[in-house]
Design a protein around this motif. Structure first.
Motif, short mmCIF file in Angstrom:
data_model
loop_
_atom_site.label_atom_id
_atom_site.label_comp_id
_atom_site.label_asym_id
_atom_site.label_seq_id
_atom_site.Cartn_x
_atom_site.Cartn_y
_atom_site.Cartn_z
N ALA A 42 -5.93 12.19 -5.58
CA ALA A 42 -5.52 13.29 -5.49
C ALA A 42 -4.76 12.31 -7.13
CB ALA A 42 -3.87 13.92 -4.79
N ALA A 43 -4.79 11.67 -7.89
CA ALA A 43 -3.99 10.54 -8.64
C ALA A 43 -2.57 10.28 -8.31
CB ALA A 43 -5.12 11.38 -9.92
N ASP A 44 -2.04 10.25 -6.99
CA ASP A 44 -0.60 10.06 -7.64
C ASP A 44 -1.15 9.13 -7.04
OD1 ASP A 44 0.06 12.46 -7.48
OD2 ASP A 44 -0.18 13.23 -5.46
N LEU A 45 -1.80 7.89 -6.60
CA LEU A 45 -1.45 6.99 -6.44
C LEU A 45 -2.65 5.59 -6.97
CD1 LEU A 45 -0.45 4.72 -4.07
CD2 LEU A 45 -2.23 5.33 -2.24
N PRO A 46 -2.19 4.96 -7.84
CA PRO A 46 -2.68 4.13 -8.56
C PRO A 46 -3.67 3.25 -7.75
CG PRO A 46 -0.92 2.76 -8.64
CD PRO A 46 -0.82 4.23 -8.03
N VAL A 47 -4.99 3.24 -8.38
CA VAL A 47 -5.92 2.05 -7.19
C VAL A 47 -6.21 0.80 -8.19
CG1 VAL A 47 -7.57 4.14 -6.39
CG2 VAL A 47 -8.00 2.81 -9.16
N THR A 48 -6.62 -0.31 -7.33
CA THR A 48 -5.92 -1.87 -8.09
C THR A 48 -7.91 -2.58 -8.52
OG1 THR A 48 -4.82 -2.22 -5.78
CG2 THR A 48 -6.33 -3.97 -7.13
N GLY A 49 -8.89 -1.05 -7.58
CA GLY A 49 -10.24 -1.92 -8.68
C GLY A 49 -10.45 -0.44 -7.94
N GLY A 50 -12.09 -0.49 -8.90
CA GLY A 50 -13.31 1.12 -8.83
C GLY A 50 -13.09 2.14 -9.56
N VAL A 51 -12.44 3.07 -9.20
CA VAL A 51 -12.49 4.10 -10.33
C VAL A 51 -12.71 5.44 -9.08
CG1 VAL A 51 -15.16 5.01 -10.43
CG2 VAL A 51 -12.67 5.42 -12.52
N ILE A 52 -11.16 6.56 -9.44
CA ILE A 52 -11.52 8.05 -9.03
C ILE A 52 -11.84 8.64 -10.05
CG2 ILE A 52 -9.52 9.54 -8.25
CD1 ILE A 52 -10.70 7.39 -5.48
N ARG A 53 -12.06 9.53 -9.76
CA ARG A 53 -13.38 10.64 -10.52
C ARG A 53 -12.69 12.34 -10.20
NH1 ARG A 53 -16.42 8.72 -14.38
NH2 ARG A 53 -17.43 6.56 -14.12
N VAL A 54 -12.05 13.17 -10.84
CA VAL A 54 -11.98 14.12 -10.50
C VAL A 54 -12.55 15.49 -11.46
CG1 VAL A 54 -9.74 16.20 -10.45
CG2 VAL A 54 -9.45 13.74 -9.54
N HIS A 55 -13.91 16.30 -11.33
CA HIS A 55 -13.99 16.71 -11.79
C HIS A 55 -15.09 15.92 -13.22
CE1 HIS A 55 -12.38 21.14 -11.06
NE2 HIS A 55 -12.27 20.09 -10.15
N GLY A 56 -15.20 15.39 -12.67
CA GLY A 56 -16.37 14.17 -12.90
C GLY A 56 -16.17 12.72 -14.24
N ALA A 91 -15.02 8.77 -4.90
CA ALA A 91 -13.80 7.95 -5.01
C ALA A 91 -14.65 6.67 -5.08
CB ALA A 91 -13.64 6.94 -3.81
N GLU A 92 -14.81 5.76 -5.73
CA GLU A 92 -16.37 4.62 -6.03
C GLU A 92 -15.58 3.27 -5.91
OE1 GLU A 92 -17.85 5.67 -10.22
OE2 GLU A 92 -18.43 7.82 -9.37
N ASP A 93 -16.19 2.68 -5.32
CA ASP A 93 -15.38 1.28 -4.37
C ASP A 93 -13.79 1.03 -4.96
OD1 ASP A 93 -15.76 -1.51 -4.09
OD2 ASP A 93 -16.23 -1.93 -5.81
N VAL A 94 -13.78 1.77 -4.44
CA VAL A 94 -11.81 2.60 -4.58
C VAL A 94 -11.94 0.72 -3.84
CG1 VAL A 94 -10.29 3.18 -4.14
CG2 VAL A 94 -12.07 4.40 -5.79
N ARG A 95 -10.66 0.60 -3.78
CA ARG A 95 -9.65 -0.78 -3.90
C ARG A 95 -8.56 -0.19 -4.32
NH1 ARG A 95 -13.60 -3.58 -5.77
NH2 ARG A 95 -12.58 -3.74 -7.78
N VAL A 96 -7.43 -0.49 -2.61
CA VAL A 96 -5.74 -0.08 -3.09
C VAL A 96 -5.03 -1.53 -3.29
CG1 VAL A 96 -3.72 1.57 -2.29
CG2 VAL A 96 -6.02 2.16 -3.50
N LEU A 97 -3.94 -2.14 -3.55
CA LEU A 97 -3.11 -2.71 -2.88
C LEU A 97 -1.58 -2.63 -2.61
CD1 LEU A 97 -4.23 -6.68 -4.78
CD2 LEU A 97 -4.56 -5.91 -1.83
N LEU A 98 -1.28 -2.38 -1.38
CA LEU A 98 0.23 -1.88 -1.41
C LEU A 98 0.90 -3.42 -0.64
CD1 LEU A 98 -0.12 1.09 0.28
CD2 LEU A 98 0.51 0.98 -2.52
#
Length: 280
Positions: A73-87, A29-36
């Motif tokens: 898990a990539a089940d929840l979209p992020v508002t900012g930043g990035v999720i990397r899975v296997h690069g 998780a890189e500078d991940v932000r989530v708004l709900l």
């Protein structure tokens, strides 16, 4: 005479990833932000998940632990930043490709149809349908059920099980998936003492076998005993990240949980013990 149908191709099944080397980064998780609901639940979170490690996500209710797990898990979209899975950014993988790379255990498991226990566990093998690895389904399912101690009620309806039994069946499904990244949300919440220890031992075994395991825990004692690293979340941010011996302290945990906490060495083994401070 028969002619082949032009333009008709069999679907190409994605291949499982190559085995990871201990220390390989399987998720980040890189500078991940989530708004709900318009409210920031994660606010600039950085977390790295490595092969061969158990990473425990701990923190008080509402800290963002389950949200972070859902994002990884990539089940929840992020508002900012990035999720990397296997690069790669998680959004670059198809659902079929993700299913070969990460397995997810949600907080609660419910099914609308009267599936038997073995059928539920076998659902974990769905990513391998139509591939040579499908031949391994029977032994893999049997092993997963044996490891989680659910073989004895393989034929019972899932809906007829107790909460703890359902939790173990759901974990067996995750193990049967044989993905190198395991994301488990409170897997011990409904379990008795024996099965809490069983589940965390299975987490350690998977990490020793080369998988990366991320587990949300409320029990700080279990996190201290079984995790290689802990990420302590508070108000949507990571307050500390590192080995439990270094991260867990009276001051940090008392502040994060707004409750006096003592961190003590075990009198026999020296292992880290965490307990609320209860003055007479």
């Amino acid at each position: 005479m028969r002619f082949p149908l032009l333009g008709v191709f069999a679907p190409v099944r994605p291949a499982p990833p190559a085995p990871a080397t201990p220390g390989d980064v399987l998720a980040r998780a890189e500078d991940v932000r989530v708004l709900l609901g318009g409210r920031p639940v994660l606010d600039g979170v950085d977390v790295t998940v490595r092969a061969g490690e158990v990473l425990a996500l701990v923190g008080p209710n509402g800290a963002g632990k389950s949200t972070l797990l859902g994002a990884l898990a990539a089940d929840l979209p992020v508002t900012g930043g990035v999720i990397r899975v296997h690069g790669r950014p998680a959004t670059d993988w198809s659902a079929a490709e993700l299913a070969l790379r990460r397995a997810v255990l949600p907080q609660s498991a419910s099914l609308s149809f009267p599936f038997a226990v073995e059928e539920v566990v076998r659902m974990g093998r769905a990513p391998y349908a139509g591939t040579p690895l499908e031949d391994e389904d029977d032994p893999v399912v049997a092993e997963a059920m044996a490891r989680t101690e659910v073989s004895g009620f393989a034929g019972r309806p899932f809906a007829a099980l107790s909460g703890g039994e359902r939790a173990r069946v759901a974990l067996a499904r995750v193990l049967a998936q044989r993905a190198p990244l395991l994301l488990l949300d409170e897997p011990t919440a409904a379990l008795d003492l024996r099965h809490q220890e069983l589940v965390l031992r299975l987490c350690r075994e998977r990490a020793l076998a080369g998988d990366a395991v991320v587990v949300v825990l409320h029990d700080l004692g279990l996190a201290a005993a079984y995790a290689d690293r802990v990420a302590v979340l508070r108000s949507g941010r990571v307050a500390a990240d590192g080995p439990p011996r270094r991260v867990f302290s009276d001051a940090l945990l008392s502040e994060v949980y707004d409750q006096p906490v003592e961190v003590l060495p075990h009198p026999r083994t020296g292992a880290v013990l965490v307990t609320p401070r209860r003055d007479p």
